[in-house]
Scaffold this motif. Structure first.
Motif, PDB file in Angstrom:
ATOM      1  N   VAL A 177       4.873  -3.606   4.853  1.00  0.00           N
ATOM      2  CA  VAL A 177       5.242  -3.601   3.440  1.00  0.00           C
ATOM      3  C   VAL A 177       6.697  -4.056   3.337  1.00  0.00           C
ATOM      4  N   PRO A 178       7.026  -4.951   2.401  1.00  0.00           N
ATOM      5  CA  PRO A 178       8.404  -5.439   2.283  1.00  0.00           C
ATOM      6  C   PRO A 178       9.400  -4.312   2.013  1.00  0.00           C
ATOM      7  N   ARG A 179      10.568  -4.446   2.587  1.00  0.00           N
ATOM      8  CA  ARG A 179      11.639  -3.480   2.367  1.00  0.00           C
ATOM      9  C   ARG A 179      12.497  -3.915   1.178  1.00  0.00           C
ATOM     10  N   GLY A 180      13.422  -3.040   0.803  1.00  0.00           N
ATOM     11  CA  GLY A 180      14.377  -3.375  -0.245  1.00  0.00           C
ATOM     12  C   GLY A 180      13.958  -2.927  -1.632  1.00  0.00           C
ATOM     13  N   PHE A 181      12.978  -2.026  -1.720  1.00  0.00           N
ATOM     14  CA  PHE A 181      12.500  -1.567  -3.021  1.00  0.00           C
ATOM     15  C   PHE A 181      12.782  -0.074  -3.173  1.00  0.00           C
ATOM     16  N   ASP A 182      12.969   0.328  -4.437  1.00  0.00           N
ATOM     17  CA  ASP A 182      13.245   1.729  -4.745  1.00  0.00           C
ATOM     18  C   ASP A 182      11.969   2.511  -5.027  1.00  0.00           C
ATOM     19  N   VAL A 183      10.998   1.826  -5.609  1.00  0.00           N
ATOM     20  CA  VAL A 183       9.757   2.467  -6.034  1.00  0.00           C
ATOM     21  C   VAL A 183       8.589   1.586  -5.607  1.00  0.00           C
ATOM     22  N   VAL A 184       7.562   2.196  -5.042  1.00  0.00           N
ATOM     23  CA  VAL A 184       6.330   1.477  -4.708  1.00  0.00           C
ATOM     24  C   VAL A 184       5.200   2.071  -5.542  1.00  0.00           C
ATOM     25  N   LEU A 185       4.444   1.198  -6.202  1.00  0.00           N
ATOM     26  CA  LEU A 185       3.268   1.601  -6.957  1.00  0.00           C
ATOM     27  C   LEU A 185       2.028   1.256  -6.145  1.00  0.00           C
ATOM     28  N   VAL A 186       1.118   2.215  -6.016  1.00  0.00           N
ATOM     29  CA  VAL A 186      -0.136   1.984  -5.294  1.00  0.00           C
ATOM     30  C   VAL A 186      -1.262   2.360  -6.246  1.00  0.00           C
ATOM     31  N   LYS A 187      -1.857   1.350  -6.884  1.00  0.00           N
ATOM     32  CA  LYS A 187      -2.850   1.597  -7.931  1.00  0.00           C
ATOM     33  C   LYS A 187      -4.162   0.886  -7.603  1.00  0.00           C
ATOM     34  N   HIS A 188      -5.279   1.613  -7.811  1.00  0.00           N
ATOM     35  CA  HIS A 188      -6.614   1.015  -7.631  1.00  0.00           C
ATOM     36  C   HIS A 188      -6.773   0.412  -6.232  1.00  0.00           C
ATOM     37  N   PHE A 189      -6.336   1.117  -5.200  1.00  0.00           N
ATOM     38  CA  PHE A 189      -6.311   0.509  -3.871  1.00  0.00           C
ATOM     39  C   PHE A 189      -6.725   1.460  -2.759  1.00  0.00           C
ATOM     40  N   LEU A 190      -6.158   2.673  -2.719  1.00  0.00           N
ATOM     41  CA  LEU A 190      -6.403   3.568  -1.587  1.00  0.00           C
ATOM     42  C   LEU A 190      -7.872   3.942  -1.439  1.00  0.00           C
ATOM     43  N   ASP A 191      -8.595   4.011  -2.556  1.00  0.00           N
ATOM     44  CA  ASP A 191     -10.003   4.418  -2.496  1.00  0.00           C
ATOM     45  C   ASP A 191     -10.891   3.387  -1.804  1.00  0.00           C
ATOM     46  N   MET A 192     -10.357   2.209  -1.513  1.00  0.00           N
ATOM     47  CA  MET A 192     -11.126   1.185  -0.822  1.00  0.00           C
ATOM     48  C   MET A 192     -11.281   1.478   0.670  1.00  0.00           C
ATOM     49  N   PHE A 193     -10.553   2.485   1.187  1.00  0.00           N
ATOM     50  CA  PHE A 193     -10.475   2.657   2.628  1.00  0.00           C
ATOM     51  C   PHE A 193     -10.796   4.082   3.062  1.00  0.00           C
ATOM     52  N   ASP A 194     -11.227   4.197   4.329  1.00  0.00           N
ATOM     53  CA  ASP A 194     -11.415   5.509   4.941  1.00  0.00           C
ATOM     54  C   ASP A 194     -10.058   6.093   5.342  1.00  0.00           C
ATOM     55  N   LYS A 195     -10.071   7.350   5.810  1.00  0.00           N
ATOM     56  CA  LYS A 195      -8.835   8.080   6.082  1.00  0.00           C
ATOM     57  C   LYS A 195      -7.895   7.315   7.007  1.00  0.00           C
ATOM     58  N   ARG A 196      -8.411   6.748   8.084  1.00  0.00           N
ATOM     59  CA  ARG A 196      -7.533   6.083   9.050  1.00  0.00           C
ATOM     60  C   ARG A 196      -6.708   4.995   8.388  1.00  0.00           C
TER      61      ARG A 196
END
Length: 355
Positions: free
Chosen positions: A237-256
């Motif tokens: 993930v690119p560096r240099g950011f203060d806030v990261v938004l993670v929307k409509h994405f994590l549910d696509m994957f298993d725990k690992r």
């Protein structure tokens, strides 16, 4: 549950696909629109309006009459909207976009759900389209999948993002990264709803999304404030950011893989950096009436989009976020009664990197 009650419940499963198609056909034929434009029409009048035989129209309308969506006057033999008359047309359009996605993306692939679960691959996508990969890759090549899925997802984003941004804090002038932001709608909404002097929003997604994303920024007049970075979240993930938004994405994957994604976000943020997550969630008690997501998402993710994944309980996501070096500052589940047409409750997790 008694044997009679069990068989009554099983009958609901037996007729589920046919009920779905009957209702969708009423929309697709234009019967609902025809009754909205001019109520109290007979089957013959409706048939002429939509180009179908009156007897067929009458057969289709039995189900929505039974459900109270449409009313039939027995004396005149005419039809009018019943419960559907109380639903704003825009909300019905949102529901229709979900129905269309289920038809185009899910019904055919769902035939191969068992094989998909056994192999961990999208067998239906391979059999039907000759495509080996996931749905999000396939939509780039297949117009029918793209139009149906993207229309539904844009509606979900437009509906959910205002609620999301009302409940998250983005410090003034922040550098914001919209992780897996697709073609920029999330970044556009971020800037419009959280605009402050110096605020910059960057969409991070696969490089092939760049051209469409930048065009969307220009079209919406935010090109001065929004940008695009191409890459793969699993590579970093690119560096240099203060806030990261993670929307409509994590549910696509298993725990690992969820832990890998959150780990990459943690590596990219300095201590004190923030992550704000929007994700569909299941209730802690899966028998809760609000657990509608279990009716669709196992088939959607395992058989139609990824071959893995699916929502988790909000408490599960919270533990995973904390495992990756964050302190959760807010965990909020959506009240579905305040979101007309929403299919499943979403959750918000706000967290700060502490280690």
């Amino acid at each position: 549950m008694s044997a009679a009650a069990t068989f009554a419940r099983l009958r609901e499963y037996m007729v589920g696909p046919t009920r779905f198609m009957i209702l969708l056909s009423c929309f697709e034929l234009g019967l609902v629109d025809a009754l909205r434009d001019r109520p109290h029409q007979s089957a013959a009048q409706l048939g002429e309006a939509v180009g179908a035989a009156p007897d067929a129209v009458e057969q289709l309308l039995h189900l929505p009459v039974k459900e109270g969506f449409i009313a039939r006057d027995e004396r005149s033999g005419t039809y009018a909207l019943d419960a559907f008359a109380d639903i704003p047309e825009a909300h019905l359009e949102q529901v229709l976009s979900v129905l269309d996605m289920i038809k185009v993306v899910m019904l055919r692939q769902g035939f191969y759900l068992t094989e998909s679960v056994r192999t961990g691959t999208l067998v239906g996508l391979d059999r039907l389209y000759g495509f080996q990969g996931n749905l999000y890759e396939a939509v780039a090549e297949h117009k029918d999948l793209r139009e149906s899925w993207a229309t539904m997802m844009d509606g979900v984003t437009t509906q959910l993002d205002p609620w999301f941004f009302r409940n998250v804090h983005i410090p003034a002038g922040s550098r914001v990264l919209d992780l897996a932001g697709n073609t920029g709608l999330g970044a556009i909404l971020t800037y419009r709803m959280k605009a402050t002097p110096g605020l910059r929003v960057t969409t991070f997604d696969l490089p092939e999304k760049e051209q469409e994303c930048l065009e969307n920024f220009r079209t919406h007049g935010v090109a001065e404030h929004c940008s695009f970075l191409g890459g793969d979240v699993f590579a970093g993930v690119p560096r240099g950011f203060d806030v990261v938004l993670v929307k409509h994405f994590l549910d696509m994957f298993d725990k690992r893989d969820v832990l890998r994604i959150l780990g990459r976000v943690s590596e990219a943020l300095d201590v004190g950096g923030q992550v704000n997550i929007l994700v569909p969630v299941y209730p802690d008690d899966i028998r809760d009436p609000g657990s509608a997501g279990v009716d669709i998402f196992p088939a959607y993710f395992l058989g139609c989009t990824m071959g893995q994944g699916g929502p988790q309980k909000l408490s599960t996501y919270r533990s995973w976020v904390e495992e990756c070096g964050f302190r959760v500052t807010k965990a909020l589940a959506q009240d579905l009664s305040s979101m007309p047409g929403a299919l499943i409750s979403h959750g918000i997790l706000c967290a700060t990197k502490v280690a």
